[in-house]
Design a protein around this motif. Structure first.
Motif, PDB file in Angstrom:
ATOM      1  N   LYS A 124      44.023  34.807  27.978  1.00  0.00           N
ATOM      2  CA  LYS A 124      43.455  34.653  29.320  1.00  0.00           C
ATOM      3  C   LYS A 124      44.212  33.680  30.216  1.00  0.00           C
ATOM      4  CE  LYS A 124      39.828  37.009  27.840  1.00  0.00           C
ATOM      5  NZ  LYS A 124      39.494  38.352  28.315  1.00  0.00           N
ATOM      6  N   TYR A 125      44.223  34.002  31.485  1.00  0.00           N
ATOM      7  CA  TYR A 125      44.694  33.110  32.561  1.00  0.00           C
ATOM      8  C   TYR A 125      43.480  32.340  33.065  1.00  0.00           C
ATOM      9  CZ  TYR A 125      45.050  32.866  37.799  1.00  0.00           C
ATOM     10  OH  TYR A 125      44.966  32.535  39.117  1.00  0.00           O
ATOM     11  N   TRP A 126      43.500  31.034  32.916  1.00  0.00           N
ATOM     12  CA  TRP A 126      42.384  30.218  33.432  1.00  0.00           C
ATOM     13  C   TRP A 126      42.959  28.854  33.776  1.00  0.00           C
ATOM     14  CZ3 TRP A 126      38.259  32.055  35.453  1.00  0.00           C
ATOM     15  CH2 TRP A 126      37.125  31.256  35.661  1.00  0.00           C
ATOM     16  N   GLY A 127      43.287  28.637  35.023  1.00  0.00           N
ATOM     17  CA  GLY A 127      43.963  27.417  35.455  1.00  0.00           C
ATOM     18  C   GLY A 127      45.234  27.789  36.191  1.00  0.00           C
ATOM     19  N   LYS A 128      45.355  27.272  37.435  1.00  0.00           N
ATOM     20  CA  LYS A 128      46.544  27.620  38.223  1.00  0.00           C
ATOM     21  C   LYS A 128      46.985  26.425  39.050  1.00  0.00           C
ATOM     22  CE  LYS A 128      43.590  29.853  41.723  1.00  0.00           C
ATOM     23  NZ  LYS A 128      43.371  31.041  42.546  1.00  0.00           N
ATOM     24  N   TYR A 129      48.190  26.524  39.620  1.00  0.00           N
ATOM     25  CA  TYR A 129      48.701  25.442  40.470  1.00  0.00           C
ATOM     26  C   TYR A 129      49.568  26.063  41.554  1.00  0.00           C
ATOM     27  CZ  TYR A 129      53.206  26.026  38.124  1.00  0.00           C
ATOM     28  OH  TYR A 129      54.384  26.547  37.651  1.00  0.00           O
TER      29      TYR A 129
ATOM     30  N   GLY B 164      47.350  37.567  46.120  1.00  0.00           N
ATOM     31  CA  GLY B 164      45.965  37.921  46.455  1.00  0.00           C
ATOM     32  C   GLY B 164      45.004  37.468  45.373  1.00  0.00           C
ATOM     33  N   SER B 165      45.375  37.712  44.124  1.00  0.00           N
ATOM     34  CA  SER B 165      44.560  37.308  42.977  1.00  0.00           C
ATOM     35  C   SER B 165      45.485  37.299  41.769  1.00  0.00           C
ATOM     36  CB  SER B 165      43.428  38.318  42.780  1.00  0.00           C
ATOM     37  OG  SER B 165      42.656  37.952  41.667  1.00  0.00           O
ATOM     38  N   GLY B 166      45.489  36.197  41.042  1.00  0.00           N
ATOM     39  CA  GLY B 166      46.457  36.046  39.951  1.00  0.00           C
ATOM     40  C   GLY B 166      46.497  37.235  39.010  1.00  0.00           C
ATOM     41  N   SER B 167      45.321  37.630  38.513  1.00  0.00           N
ATOM     42  CA  SER B 167      45.301  38.693  37.512  1.00  0.00           C
ATOM     43  C   SER B 167      45.767  40.032  38.091  1.00  0.00           C
ATOM     44  CB  SER B 167      43.901  38.835  36.912  1.00  0.00           C
ATOM     45  OG  SER B 167      42.963  39.024  37.937  1.00  0.00           O
ATOM     46  N   ALA B 168      45.755  40.180  39.412  1.00  0.00           N
ATOM     47  CA  ALA B 168      46.202  41.428  40.046  1.00  0.00           C
ATOM     48  C   ALA B 168      47.686  41.692  39.779  1.00  0.00           C
ATOM     49  CB  ALA B 168      45.932  41.386  41.545  1.00  0.00           C
TER      50      ALA B 168
HETATM   51  C1  DP6 Z   1      38.905  35.260  33.482  1.00  0.00           C
HETATM   52  O1  DP6 Z   1      42.733  36.531  38.864  1.00  0.00           O
HETATM   53  O2  DP6 Z   1      40.274  36.584  39.380  1.00  0.00           O
HETATM   54  O3  DP6 Z   1      39.750  37.295  34.352  1.00  0.00           O
HETATM   55  O4  DP6 Z   1      43.788  34.105  40.949  1.00  0.00           O
HETATM   56  O5  DP6 Z   1      41.690  32.966  41.687  1.00  0.00           O
HETATM   57  O6  DP6 Z   1      41.981  35.434  42.061  1.00  0.00           O
HETATM   58  P1  DP6 Z   1      42.300  34.241  41.191  1.00  0.00           P
HETATM   59  O7  DP6 Z   1      41.597  34.495  39.788  1.00  0.00           O
HETATM   60  P2  DP6 Z   1      41.445  35.810  38.931  1.00  0.00           P
HETATM   61  O8  DP6 Z   1      41.126  35.166  37.491  1.00  0.00           O
HETATM   62  C2  DP6 Z   1      40.803  35.994  36.434  1.00  0.00           C
HETATM   63  C3  DP6 Z   1      40.650  35.224  35.213  1.00  0.00           C
HETATM   64  C4  DP6 Z   1      40.119  35.985  34.016  1.00  0.00           C
HETATM   65  C5  DP6 Z   1      41.156  36.004  32.907  1.00  0.00           C
HETATM   66  C6  DP6 Z   1      42.334  36.916  33.103  1.00  0.00           C
HETATM   67  O9  DP6 Z   1      42.185  38.016  33.679  1.00  0.00           O
HETATM   68  O10 DP6 Z   1      43.416  36.538  32.633  1.00  0.00           O
END
Ligand code: DP6
Length: 359
Positions: free
Chosen positions: A32-37, A163-167
């Motif tokens: 998972k991606y959780w935390g950004k800069y 727009g959104s990291g996970s995108a």
């Molecule tokens: C929990 O991509 O929705 O789904 O970059 O602020 O738009 P922003 O966040 P987003 O975060 C998704 C996080 C997650 C884990 C993941 O998809 O890696």
């Protein structure tokens, strides 16, 4: 790779009026991606299965702007959706340096999702990747020398990330890495890249049945959650854990060692939610039915030797992951034992897919 390589290569030679339509899927992260800069850069590398049925269809209608400032309207399911405007305005502000047409055109954005909006299924991933692909498609039409298809996909992922990291992970499929990782060649903080190594046939056509435990608006947005990782007591360990898990996945994916795969995927889901529970302010996105489902999956696995496992996004819904050869038995289990814990008994049958497509 640098951000500058995504700057426009020429000024647009033509002015067009028309429309472009794209469909783009959601994705489900294994790490998972959780935390950004900075400008939407991830604190750790992540990897996801691109999905197939959970998707957004977006039509972008464009014409040269008619007044000083370009304007746009957004429609969700044919209804004007002003709530979406701030997020898209922010997206446009972030991308205009790289794709100046956003300042030069008026837009109507028409969008529909195949799944409930804001349900913890990453509608921002499919929505932002679809819009980024539309923008890229339009830019290609406006350039006298369009860039290669490969470069256009890379730039679409770059824009989607803003727009959104996970995108960034939804443009291509079936397995996409986002975030620089020392053991994954070509990986980058700027774009999602296709996972470059061998994947055991066991993980091909992987199934994801999404159990809709809760379909309303989330209490806490992902953006707020990411920000809470800044002063989080366990953040550094978490980023390290995610990168280590991704290292371990390389041989697991190659060799098809399913027990190790399940261990990492479920641990990632629970670690993500543990971060939410241990941030300040703290919050819990799982619901009693989320835990009920998890326990039943564990029991079923113990009793049958099935390879089914679960993961979670930032919400209460449960993604049930399993190999295609178990489809009939796992679906029967879901219908008999898990659907009762879903809103109106509802779930979505999905599987891995190949990313965004032009319609
Ligand atoms: C929990 O991509 O929705 O789904 O970059 O602020 O738009 P922003 O966040 P987003 O975060 C998704 C996080 C997650 C884990 C993941 O998809 O890696």
């Amino acid at each position: 790779m640098t951000e500058d390589q995504f700057l426009p290569t020429e000024t647009y030679s033509s002015q067009l009026e028309g429309s472009v339509s794209v469909q783009s899927p959601s994705n489900i992260a294994l790490v998972k991606y959780w935390g950004k800069y900075g400008d939407q850069l991830p604190k750790n590398a992540s990897i996801s299965f691109t999905l197939s049925n959970c998707r957004t269809k977006t039509t972008l209608k464009y014409k040269p702007k008619s007044s000083e400032n370009a304007v746009f309207e957004v429609y969700l399911d044919k209804t004007l959706a002003p709530d979406f405007k701030p997020k898209i305005e922010q997206f446009f502000a972030r991308i205009e340096r790289y794709i100046p047409l956003v300042k030069e055109y008026d837009f109507i954005i028409e969008t529909t999702n195949s799944f409930p909006h804001s349900s913890g299924i990453a509608s921002s991933a499919s929505g932002m990747s679809a819009l980024a692909m539309c923008m890229m498609e339009l830019e290609q039409k406006l350039l006298s020398k369009p860039i290669s298809n490969e470069d256009a996909l890379q730039k679409a992922s770059f824009l989607a990330r803003l727009g959104s990291g996970s995108a960034a992970r939804s443009i291509e499929g079936p397995l996409v890495v986002w975030g620089e990782h020392s053991k994954i060649e070509g990986s980058s903080n700027l774009v999602g890249t296709q996972y470059p190594y061998e994947v055991h046939p066991f993980f091909q056509d992987y199934q994801d049945t999404i159990l809709l435990v809760e379909t309303g608006e989330k209490q806490v947005s992902s953006t707020v959650g990411h920000n809470l990782m800044h002063d989080h007591p366990f953040s550094e360990q978490r980023f390290q854990q995610a990168n280590d898990n991704l290292s371990k996945l390389i041989s697991i994916l190659k060799e098809g060692t399913i027990e190790a795969f399940i261990n990492i995927v479920e641990s990632e889901a629970l670690s993500l939610h543990a971060m939410m529970m241990t941030s300040n302010p703290y919050f819990i996105l799982m619901k009693p039915n989320t835990l009920e489902i998890i326990n039943r999956i564990w029991k079923y696995r113990r009793e049958t030797g099935s390879n089914v496992c679960f993961t979670l996004d930032a919400g209460a819904n449960v993604h049930v992951l399993y190999p295609k050869k178990e489809k009939d038995t796992v679906l029967a289990f879901i219908k008999e034992e898990l659907a009762i814990f879903c809103m109106d008994g509802s779930f979505i049958e999905d599987q891995t897919g190949m990313g965004a497509t032009l319609l």
